[in-house]
Design a protein around this motif. Structure first.
Motif, PDB file in Angstrom:
ATOM      1  N   THR A  23      14.040   0.001  18.125  1.00 20.05           N
ATOM      2  CA  THR A  23      14.551  -1.136  17.351  1.00 20.05           C
ATOM      3  C   THR A  23      13.562  -1.510  16.253  1.00 20.05           C
ATOM      4  N   ARG A  24      12.279  -1.526  16.600  1.00 18.56           N
ATOM      5  CA  ARG A  24      11.236  -1.857  15.620  1.00 18.56           C
ATOM      6  C   ARG A  24      11.200  -0.801  14.502  1.00 18.56           C
ATOM      7  N   LEU A  25      11.338   0.475  14.864  1.00 22.39           N
ATOM      8  CA  LEU A  25      11.352   1.531  13.849  1.00 22.39           C
ATOM      9  C   LEU A  25      12.562   1.373  12.929  1.00 22.39           C
ATOM     10  N   ASN A  26      13.702   1.046  13.480  1.00 24.69           N
ATOM     11  CA  ASN A  26      14.899   0.824  12.654  1.00 24.69           C
ATOM     12  C   ASN A  26      14.693  -0.347  11.701  1.00 24.69           C
ATOM     13  N   GLU A  27      14.064  -1.407  12.183  1.00 26.08           N
ATOM     14  CA  GLU A  27      13.783  -2.559  11.311  1.00 26.08           C
ATOM     15  C   GLU A  27      12.871  -2.147  10.158  1.00 26.08           C
ATOM     16  N   LEU A  28      11.849  -1.358  10.466  1.00 25.09           N
ATOM     17  CA  LEU A  28      10.944  -0.885   9.411  1.00 25.09           C
ATOM     18  C   LEU A  28      11.688  -0.026   8.394  1.00 25.09           C
ATOM     19  N   ALA A  29      12.532   0.871   8.884  1.00 22.84           N
ATOM     20  CA  ALA A  29      13.279   1.753   7.990  1.00 22.84           C
ATOM     21  C   ALA A  29      14.215   0.963   7.081  1.00 22.84           C
ATOM     22  N   VAL A  30      14.923   0.022   7.649  1.00 22.03           N
ATOM     23  CA  VAL A  30      15.858  -0.779   6.855  1.00 22.03           C
ATOM     24  C   VAL A  30      15.104  -1.590   5.809  1.00 22.03           C
ATOM     25  N   ARG A  31      13.979  -2.185   6.207  1.00 22.17           N
ATOM     26  CA  ARG A  31      13.203  -2.982   5.251  1.00 22.17           C
ATOM     27  C   ARG A  31      12.708  -2.109   4.101  1.00 22.17           C
ATOM     28  N   ASN A  32      12.236  -0.905   4.415  1.00 26.65           N
ATOM     29  CA  ASN A  32      11.726  -0.027   3.355  1.00 26.65           C
ATOM     30  C   ASN A  32      12.841   0.489   2.453  1.00 26.65           C
ATOM     31  N   VAL A  33      13.976   0.811   3.030  1.00 28.67           N
ATOM     32  CA  VAL A  33      15.114   1.240   2.207  1.00 28.67           C
ATOM     33  C   VAL A  33      15.544   0.106   1.281  1.00 28.67           C
ATOM     34  N   GLU A  34      15.549  -1.108   1.785  1.00 29.64           N
ATOM     35  CA  GLU A  34      15.930  -2.250   0.951  1.00 29.64           C
ATOM     36  C   GLU A  34      14.935  -2.444  -0.191  1.00 29.64           C
ATOM     37  N   ARG A  35      13.656  -2.329   0.107  1.00 23.37           N
ATOM     38  CA  ARG A  35      12.648  -2.499  -0.946  1.00 23.37           C
ATOM     39  C   ARG A  35      12.803  -1.435  -2.031  1.00 23.37           C
ATOM     40  N   VAL A  36      13.035  -0.184  -1.632  1.00 27.46           N
ATOM     41  CA  VAL A  36      13.205   0.889  -2.612  1.00 27.46           C
ATOM     42  C   VAL A  36      14.496   0.694  -3.401  1.00 27.46           C
ATOM     43  N   GLN A  87       3.692   1.792 -10.087  1.00 23.96           N
ATOM     44  CA  GLN A  87       2.676   1.182  -9.234  1.00 23.96           C
ATOM     45  C   GLN A  87       3.330   0.455  -8.061  1.00 23.96           C
ATOM     46  N   ASP A  88       4.446  -0.207  -8.331  1.00 22.24           N
ATOM     47  CA  ASP A  88       5.188  -0.871  -7.251  1.00 22.24           C
ATOM     48  C   ASP A  88       5.677   0.137  -6.223  1.00 22.24           C
ATOM     49  N   LEU A  89       6.179   1.269  -6.695  1.00 22.58           N
ATOM     50  CA  LEU A  89       6.656   2.311  -5.788  1.00 22.58           C
ATOM     51  C   LEU A  89       5.505   2.877  -4.950  1.00 22.58           C
ATOM     52  N   ALA A  90       4.354   3.073  -5.568  1.00 21.54           N
ATOM     53  CA  ALA A  90       3.187   3.558  -4.823  1.00 21.54           C
ATOM     54  C   ALA A  90       2.759   2.537  -3.776  1.00 21.54           C
ATOM     55  N   ILE A  92       4.757   0.312  -2.314  1.00 19.96           N
ATOM     56  CA  ILE A  92       5.778   0.350  -1.254  1.00 19.96           C
ATOM     57  C   ILE A  92       5.531   1.546  -0.341  1.00 19.96           C
ATOM     58  N   SER A  93       5.200   2.678  -0.922  1.00 22.35           N
ATOM     59  CA  SER A  93       4.934   3.883  -0.136  1.00 22.35           C
ATOM     60  C   SER A  93       3.727   3.683   0.777  1.00 22.35           C
ATOM     61  N   ALA A  94       2.658   3.115   0.241  1.00 23.20           N
ATOM     62  CA  ALA A  94       1.458   2.877   1.054  1.00 23.20           C
ATOM     63  C   ALA A  94       1.747   1.874   2.169  1.00 23.20           C
ATOM     64  N   ASP A  95       2.494   0.820   1.850  1.00 20.47           N
ATOM     65  CA  ASP A  95       2.856  -0.163   2.873  1.00 20.47           C
ATOM     66  C   ASP A  95       3.715   0.470   3.961  1.00 20.47           C
ATOM     67  N   SER A  96       4.647   1.328   3.556  1.00 20.74           N
ATOM     68  CA  SER A  96       5.519   2.001   4.523  1.00 20.74           C
ATOM     69  C   SER A  96       4.711   2.899   5.451  1.00 20.74           C
ATOM     70  N   GLN A  97       3.776   3.634   4.884  1.00 16.97           N
ATOM     71  CA  GLN A  97       2.938   4.495   5.709  1.00 16.97           C
ATOM     72  C   GLN A  97       2.084   3.680   6.676  1.00 16.97           C
ATOM     73  N   ALA A  98       1.524   2.575   6.193  1.00 14.28           N
ATOM     74  CA  ALA A  98       0.710   1.723   7.068  1.00 14.28           C
ATOM     75  C   ALA A  98       1.563   1.117   8.181  1.00 14.28           C
ATOM     76  N   ASP A  99       2.779   0.695   7.847  1.00 14.27           N
ATOM     77  CA  ASP A  99       3.674   0.154   8.874  1.00 14.27           C
ATOM     78  C   ASP A  99       4.028   1.215   9.909  1.00 14.27           C
ATOM     79  N   PHE A 100       4.255   2.444   9.463  1.00 21.61           N
ATOM     80  CA  PHE A 100       4.599   3.525  10.391  1.00 21.61           C
ATOM     81  C   PHE A 100       3.422   3.839  11.319  1.00 21.61           C
ATOM     82  N   VAL A 101       2.223   3.880  10.759  1.00 17.97           N
ATOM     83  CA  VAL A 101       1.038   4.137  11.588  1.00 17.97           C
ATOM     84  C   VAL A 101       0.865   3.021  12.612  1.00 17.97           C
TER      85      VAL A 101
END
Length: 110
Positions: A23-36, A87-90, A92-101
């Motif tokens: 459930t937590r992984l799905n929340e992270l995925a949805v949040r990142n897709v929304e940001r992108v 820069q915003d995309l970079a 978002i990418s770094a935040d997504s990776q940190a959230d996944f870790v």
């Protein structure tokens, strides 16, 4: 009868704990897709503004030199916006990776 109710409650608790990481992984995925998606929407708006500014410059131009200088100015402004979006995309990418870790660490610890 109380025993069956306790068994059912303990099963539900177990199922919720087992599904929590997914459930937590799905929340992270949805949040990142929304940001992108929001970023892409903003980028599409930037492209639209760029095209309109180019057309506006062409309509207002009195001579070729004025047209070229105005188009260069518009292009320069667009490049600045595009650089900020990159820069915003970079970020978002770094935040997504940190959230996944962090999710992997939390899921492994549980």
């Amino acid at each position: 009868m109380a025993r069956k109710n306790d068994d059912f409650t303990s099963y539900l608790d177990f199922a919720q704990r087992a599904a929590a990481p997914v459930t937590r992984l799905n929340e992270l995925a949805v949040r990142n897709v929304e940001r992108v998606a929001r970023l892409q929407y903003d980028m599409a708006g930037d492209w639209m503004q760029f095209a309109l500014a180019q057309m506006h410059a062409a309509v207002e131009a009195k001579d070729v030199g004025g047209l070229l200088s105005r188009q260069a100015e518009v292009a320069s402004q667009f490049v600045e916006k595009a650089s900020r979006r990159q820069q915003d995309l970079a970020r978002i990418s770094a935040d997504s990776q940190a959230d996944f870790v962090r999710w992997v660490d939390e899921s492994g610890a549980a």
